[in-house]
Scaffold this motif. Structure first.
Motif, short mmCIF file in Angstrom:
data_model
loop_
_atom_site.label_atom_id
_atom_site.label_comp_id
_atom_site.label_asym_id
_atom_site.label_seq_id
_atom_site.Cartn_x
_atom_site.Cartn_y
_atom_site.Cartn_z
N ILE A 30 0.96 -1.47 -0.05
CA ILE A 30 0.13 -0.45 -0.18
C ILE A 30 0.54 1.22 -0.35
N ARG A 31 2.02 1.05 0.52
CA ARG A 31 3.26 2.41 0.69
C ARG A 31 3.62 3.07 -0.37
N ALA A 32 3.87 1.45 -1.70
CA ALA A 32 4.64 2.11 -2.68
C ALA A 32 3.52 2.21 -3.19
N ILE A 33 1.79 1.77 -3.36
CA ILE A 33 1.47 2.20 -4.25
C ILE A 33 1.19 3.22 -4.07
N PHE A 34 0.39 3.76 -3.25
CA PHE A 34 0.45 5.44 -2.40
C PHE A 34 1.72 6.53 -2.83
N TYR A 35 2.75 5.99 -3.04
CA TYR A 35 4.32 6.86 -3.22
C TYR A 35 4.45 7.42 -4.68
N PHE A 36 3.89 6.32 -5.25
CA PHE A 36 4.26 6.52 -6.92
C PHE A 36 3.04 6.93 -7.28
N THR A 37 1.16 6.51 -6.83
CA THR A 37 1.02 7.67 -7.33
C THR A 37 -0.31 8.78 -6.65
N GLY A 38 1.18 8.86 -5.69
CA GLY A 38 1.09 10.19 -4.82
C GLY A 38 -0.25 10.72 -3.72
N ILE A 39 -1.36 9.63 -3.97
CA ILE A 39 -1.92 9.65 -2.45
C ILE A 39 -1.29 9.51 -1.26
N GLY A 40 -2.41 10.46 -0.65
CA GLY A 40 -1.08 10.55 0.51
C GLY A 40 -1.71 10.58 1.43
N LEU A 41 -2.32 9.10 2.19
CA LEU A 41 -3.21 8.28 2.72
C LEU A 41 -3.10 7.04 3.89
N TYR A 42 -1.33 7.25 3.58
CA TYR A 42 -0.71 5.67 4.12
C TYR A 42 -0.88 6.45 5.52
N ASP A 43 -0.28 7.08 6.03
CA ASP A 43 -0.67 7.76 7.84
C ASP A 43 -2.15 7.35 8.19
N ASP A 44 -2.94 8.31 7.02
CA ASP A 44 -4.42 7.98 7.69
C ASP A 44 -4.86 6.30 8.06
N ILE A 45 -4.25 5.54 7.46
CA ILE A 45 -4.75 3.83 7.52
C ILE A 45 -3.77 3.25 8.12
N LEU A 46 -2.61 4.60 9.00
CA LEU A 46 -1.32 3.87 9.78
C LEU A 46 -2.10 3.65 11.00
N ARG A 47 -2.84 5.14 11.40
CA ARG A 47 -3.83 5.41 12.54
C ARG A 47 -5.19 4.88 12.62
#
Length: 296
Positions: free
Chosen positions: A35-52
């Motif tokens: 998920i982190r890799a996909i969000f990085y390459f697509t520019g989606i900034g939701l990884y921290d929200d998923i982690l929380r």
């Protein structure tokens, strides 16, 4: 795919709790990396929200909106070394707990350790003065649950010896003492919340095994919930047992085709003997009784 089949096989076995716990941690870690890799390459900034969403918050109000995090945090890791050391310790010490107490007791220890770590973490940030005014934070990782397994194993088999690289044979009671002291020494460092969760897990590990040796299993609620969830996911109805009067029979002799469970007092005596003299001091009959008890 063979990987999917291997995973399905691992979870279909009833006597595979240790590997299942390891596998859940690895799968969650792999999914988060993806998920982190996909969000990085697509520019989606939701990884921290998923982690929380799955990590344990220190704020009790936030916890009220994410109550599942008291358990999910114990399967979430950030960083390869973080998960590596946790899973190595879980494998080494969990193998001992599983061998002497059985799969269910291992799961009880892991889950209760996670809950105890979460409880002490949130409680500390709510009532300890130096932490009350600290910025809100989150905690994640299996360390609290693994600490429960480490200390539980050391409480059960204090004189069991591991051969450590560069050190040699060391009794696990000293290994457990060392990891607890390391956590205590780190509470004023950069991982205060994590170290507090470790201490909570360690306390639970000691309490769980001590109570088990006295004939009280603190993990019965965990087993009950697990059985209910398992029946729900499998779609199998829960069986209702009806007792009928039967002719008196000799209960001292084992019946053909059935395991006769040894009495709890016998198991307590065997566990005490292991604590004093080690597993190898048991007779063949005592080892068989311990094995049969682990099948509960």
């Amino acid at each position: 795919m063979s990987i999917v089949n291997d995973i399905r096989t691992a979870f279909s076995r009833r006597d595979n709790a240790l590997n299942q716990l390891l596998l859940i941690n690895v799968l969650v870690f792999a999914v988060l990396i993806l998920i982190r890799a996909i969000f990085y390459f697509t520019g989606i900034g939701l990884y921290d929200d998923i982690l929380r969403f799955i990590a344990l918050p220190s704020n009790p109000v936030a916890l009220m909106y994410r109550p599942w995090t008291v358990l999910t945090y114990a399967f979430v890791h950030e960083g390869f070394l973080h998960i590596l050391f946790n899973l190595l310790n879980l494998y080494w010490f969990g193998s001992l707990v599983r061998e002497y107490l059985g799969d269910r007791k291992l799961v009880n220890l892991y889950i209760l350790g996670a809950l105890a770590g979460a409880f002490l973490f949130v409680l500390s940030y709510s009532f300890v003065p130096v932490l009350q005014h600290a910025p809100a934070t989150i905690v994640l990782g299996a360390s609290g649950a693994v600490m429960a397994v480490i200390v539980g194993a050391a409480t059960l088999l204090p004189d069991y010896t591991f051969n450590l690289i560069f050190i040699g044979p060391v009794k696990i009671k000293y290994i457990a003492l060392a990891v607890v002291l390391i956590s205590l020494a780190g509470v004023d460092g950069g991982n205060t919340g994590g170290e507090i969760a470790h201490i909570g897990g360690a306390m639970l590990g000691f309490l769980y095994v001590r109570q088990l040796q006295r004939g009280r299993d603190l993990g019965r609620p965990v087993q009950a919930v697990g059985d209910w969830v398992g029946a729900l996911l499998s779609g199998r109805p829960r069986l209702r047992v009806t007792h009928r009067s039967r002719p008196a029979e000799d209960t001292t002799a084992p019946r053909k085709g059935k395991l006769v469970k040894p009495e709890q007092e016998e198991i307590d005596l065997i566990l005490d003997k292991i604590s004093r003299s080690g597993y190898e001091s048991l007779s063949k009959e005592e080892k068989q009784k311990l094995f049969r008890a682990s099948q509960k």
